[in-house]
Design a protein around this motif. Structure first.
Motif, PDB file in Angstrom:
ATOM      1  N   CYS A   1       0.956  -1.564  -0.071  1.00  0.00           N
ATOM      2  CA  CYS A   1       0.051   0.476  -0.244  1.00  0.00           C
ATOM      3  C   CYS A   1       0.990   1.526  -0.140  1.00  0.00           C
ATOM      4  O   CYS A   1       1.722   1.353   0.686  1.00  0.00           O
ATOM      5  CB  CYS A   1      -0.618  -0.296   1.126  1.00  0.00           C
ATOM      6  SG  CYS A   1      -2.290   1.660   1.299  1.00  0.00           S
ATOM      7  N   GLU A   2       0.547   1.955  -0.931  1.00  0.00           N
ATOM      8  CA  GLU A   2       1.309   3.325  -0.906  1.00  0.00           C
ATOM      9  C   GLU A   2       0.355   4.533  -0.415  1.00  0.00           C
ATOM     10  O   GLU A   2      -0.299   5.122  -1.100  1.00  0.00           O
ATOM     11  CB  GLU A   2       1.834   3.975  -2.068  1.00  0.00           C
ATOM     12  CG  GLU A   2       2.772   2.685  -3.400  1.00  0.00           C
ATOM     13  CD  GLU A   2       2.851   2.825  -4.487  1.00  0.00           C
ATOM     14  OE1 GLU A   2       4.402   3.147  -4.821  1.00  0.00           O
ATOM     15  OE2 GLU A   2       2.168   3.037  -5.736  1.00  0.00           O
ATOM     16  N   ASN A   3       0.669   4.193   0.687  1.00  0.00           N
ATOM     17  CA  ASN A   3      -0.447   5.548   1.223  1.00  0.00           C
ATOM     18  C   ASN A   3      -0.091   6.466   1.590  1.00  0.00           C
ATOM     19  O   ASN A   3       0.884   7.982   2.398  1.00  0.00           O
ATOM     20  CB  ASN A   3      -0.161   5.065   3.213  1.00  0.00           C
ATOM     21  CG  ASN A   3      -1.277   6.189   4.009  1.00  0.00           C
ATOM     22  OD1 ASN A   3      -1.423   6.876   3.113  1.00  0.00           O
ATOM     23  ND2 ASN A   3      -0.951   6.036   5.009  1.00  0.00           N
ATOM     24  N   ASN A   4      -0.545   7.360   0.170  1.00  0.00           N
ATOM     25  CA  ASN A   4       0.252   9.091   0.461  1.00  0.00           C
ATOM     26  C   ASN A   4      -0.787   9.781   0.648  1.00  0.00           C
ATOM     27  O   ASN A   4      -0.820  10.982   0.762  1.00  0.00           O
ATOM     28  CB  ASN A   4       0.760   9.205  -1.632  1.00  0.00           C
ATOM     29  CG  ASN A   4      -0.641   8.907  -1.812  1.00  0.00           C
ATOM     30  OD1 ASN A   4      -1.824   8.935  -1.117  1.00  0.00           O
ATOM     31  ND2 ASN A   4      -0.653   9.388  -2.955  1.00  0.00           N
ATOM     32  N   LEU A   5      -1.625   9.919   2.101  1.00  0.00           N
ATOM     33  CA  LEU A   5      -2.435  10.169   2.813  1.00  0.00           C
ATOM     34  C   LEU A   5      -3.529  10.957   1.985  1.00  0.00           C
ATOM     35  O   LEU A   5      -4.454  10.834   2.522  1.00  0.00           O
ATOM     36  CB  LEU A   5      -1.621  11.575   3.519  1.00  0.00           C
ATOM     37  CG  LEU A   5      -0.784  11.545   4.739  1.00  0.00           C
ATOM     38  CD1 LEU A   5       0.261  12.555   5.609  1.00  0.00           C
ATOM     39  CD2 LEU A   5      -1.632  10.457   5.363  1.00  0.00           C
ATOM     40  N   TYR A   6      -3.725  10.496   0.958  1.00  0.00           N
ATOM     41  CA  TYR A   6      -4.723  11.991   0.293  1.00  0.00           C
ATOM     42  C   TYR A   6      -5.139  10.489  -1.765  1.00  0.00           C
ATOM     43  O   TYR A   6      -4.983  10.274  -2.310  1.00  0.00           O
ATOM     44  CB  TYR A   6      -4.079  12.903  -1.060  1.00  0.00           C
ATOM     45  CG  TYR A   6      -4.580  13.806   0.670  1.00  0.00           C
ATOM     46  CD1 TYR A   6      -5.559  14.682   0.771  1.00  0.00           C
ATOM     47  CD2 TYR A   6      -3.353  13.834   1.098  1.00  0.00           C
ATOM     48  CE1 TYR A   6      -5.532  16.232   1.796  1.00  0.00           C
ATOM     49  CE2 TYR A   6      -3.205  14.766   2.052  1.00  0.00           C
ATOM     50  CZ  TYR A   6      -4.190  15.676   2.103  1.00  0.00           C
ATOM     51  OH  TYR A   6      -3.957  16.743   2.991  1.00  0.00           O
ATOM     52  N   ALA A   7      -6.799  10.636  -1.491  1.00  0.00           N
ATOM     53  CA  ALA A   7      -7.362   9.652  -2.277  1.00  0.00           C
ATOM     54  C   ALA A   7      -8.123  11.006  -3.317  1.00  0.00           C
ATOM     55  O   ALA A   7      -8.585  11.025  -3.153  1.00  0.00           O
ATOM     56  CB  ALA A   7      -8.382   8.456  -2.180  1.00  0.00           C
ATOM     57  N   MET A   8      -7.347  11.446  -3.968  1.00  0.00           N
ATOM     58  CA  MET A   8      -7.540  12.376  -4.797  1.00  0.00           C
ATOM     59  C   MET A   8      -8.004  13.553  -3.954  1.00  0.00           C
ATOM     60  O   MET A   8      -6.685  13.937  -3.169  1.00  0.00           O
ATOM     61  CB  MET A   8      -8.699  12.648  -5.677  1.00  0.00           C
ATOM     62  CG  MET A   8      -8.817  11.457  -6.788  1.00  0.00           C
ATOM     63  SD  MET A   8     -10.361  11.642  -7.907  1.00  0.00           S
ATOM     64  CE  MET A   8     -10.363  12.962  -8.551  1.00  0.00           C
TER      65      MET A   8
HETATM   66 MG    MG Z   1      -3.618   8.181  -1.342  1.00  0.00          MG
END
Ligand code: MG
Ligand code: TPP
Length: 335
Positions: free
Chosen positions: A175-182
């Protein structure tokens, strides 16, 4: 320098070079998008390079890789030639999918790279299917699947984890958790934001790692991949990272506090790893400049080749179509 330290230094420089290739490729892709050479959607991986680079080295050529739509970095790290990727994004016949897939659908069966998937969460069951095929064929390959924090909100995430555990399939869920989904922040769509902890609900081993630190990612991914290989069971690794650009070229990016972006920018993986190697005496300015020049030349050559390449000839338009052109009788189906 002993042989072991020399090898470690070479390895570190190779990690840095891979991350720099992705960074400069993405910056160039943005420019080609602005000039109209790349059309459609474009999602950049700037800021997340350490995840693909740190993980890919832990996989063998026989392993399988599935990515989501922010996939240029994964394709580059997996060894797809830069020129082939750029040509694909230009929609040209020399692209890895003959220009039919574009940015979100990079694909290369020979390198066991199965996408590039535009549908959020669709990469997960695909990976489970590949791993099932490998298990049935008694192959020793494992399948690594990269997906975003946004995919955790999809039913496919839970179904895929459940089936992979139930059927004992060798999947490395990354999981590439970059904190945002759009524009939606993780804590606005997840009641419990520790993504790796969700694996316990399916009896799957899991860990979290600093996704801005390529060495940390590599160490964690190696352990995770070894666990999948040794046990034949899935593993969920959550890499905590951040995209430093907008979601896509269409996104005005107004939902993230400036201080938040700045605090992640200060830890961005390419510069911070280069600084670390300098502090350790493994990188000097001459080497860095040479690296920059080599990467710039590779990127420029990829753009020139993509620009000069032809589009697929019109005669090939129906190639690979699965539906026959004969008219279908309406109401042919009884009931
Ligand atoms: Mg994301
Ligand atoms: C099933 C589905 N729903 C919605 C979308 C629209 N969409 C495109 S990207 C995205 C956000 C995904 O975020 P994440 O998985 O965290 O990936 P990131 O962009 O952060 O890499 C959404 C909702 C889609 N492509 N597919």
């Amino acid at each position: 320098m002993t042989e072991a330290t020399a090898t470690a230094a070479d390895h570190d420089l190779a990690l840095l070079a891979q991350m720099l290739r992705i960074r400069r490729f993405e910056e160039q892709a943005a420019e080609c998008y602005m000039s109209g050479q790349i059309r459609g959607f474009l999602h950049l991986y700037v800021g997340e390079e350490a995840v693909a680079v740190g993980t890919m080295g832990c996989l063998t050529a026989e392993d399988r890789v599935v990515a989501a739509y922010r996939d240029h970095g994964h394709a580059l790290a997996r060894g797809l030639p830069m020129a082939t990727i750029m040509a694909e994004m230009f929609g040209k016949a020399t692209g890895c999918c003959r220009g039919r897939g574009g940015s979100m659908h990079l694909f290369d069966v020979g390198r066991r790279f199965y996408g590039g998937t535009a549908i959020v969460g669709a990469e997960l069951p695909l990976a489970v299917g590949l791993a099932l095929a490998d298990r049935l064929q008694q192959s020793s390959s494992i399948t690594a699947v990269f997906f975003g924090d946004g995919a955790v909100a999809e039913g496919t995430f839970h179904e895929s984890l459940n089936l992979a555990a139930l059927w004992q399939l060798p999947v490395l869920f990354l999981c590439e958790n970059n904190l945002y989904a759009m524009g939606t922040r993780l804590d606005r769509h997840q009641a419990m934001t520790d993504i790796h902890a969700k694996a316990a609900g399916y009896g799957i081993a899991a860990a979290a790692v600093d996704g801005m630190d390529v060495r940390a990612v590599e160490a964690a991914a190696r352990e995770a991949a070894e666990s999948v290989r040794d046990t034949g069971m899935p593993f969920l690794l959550e890499a905590r990272t951040y995209r430093l650009r907008a979601h896509s070229m269409y996104d005005p990016d107004r939902y993230r506090p400036r201080e938040e972006v700045a605090s992640w920018q200060a830890r961005e993986p390419v510069a911070s790893f280069a600084d670390r190697l300098r502090a350790e005496g493994r990188l000097d300015d001459v080497h860095w400049q040479r690296l920059e020049q080599e990467v710039a030349a590779e990127v420029a050559a990829a753009v020139a080749a993509a620009a000069a390449a032809p589009v697929e000839p019109e005669a090939d338009l129906t190639r690979d179509l699965l539906v026959k052109a004969e008219p279908v009788e309406v109401n042919a189906c009884p009931g």
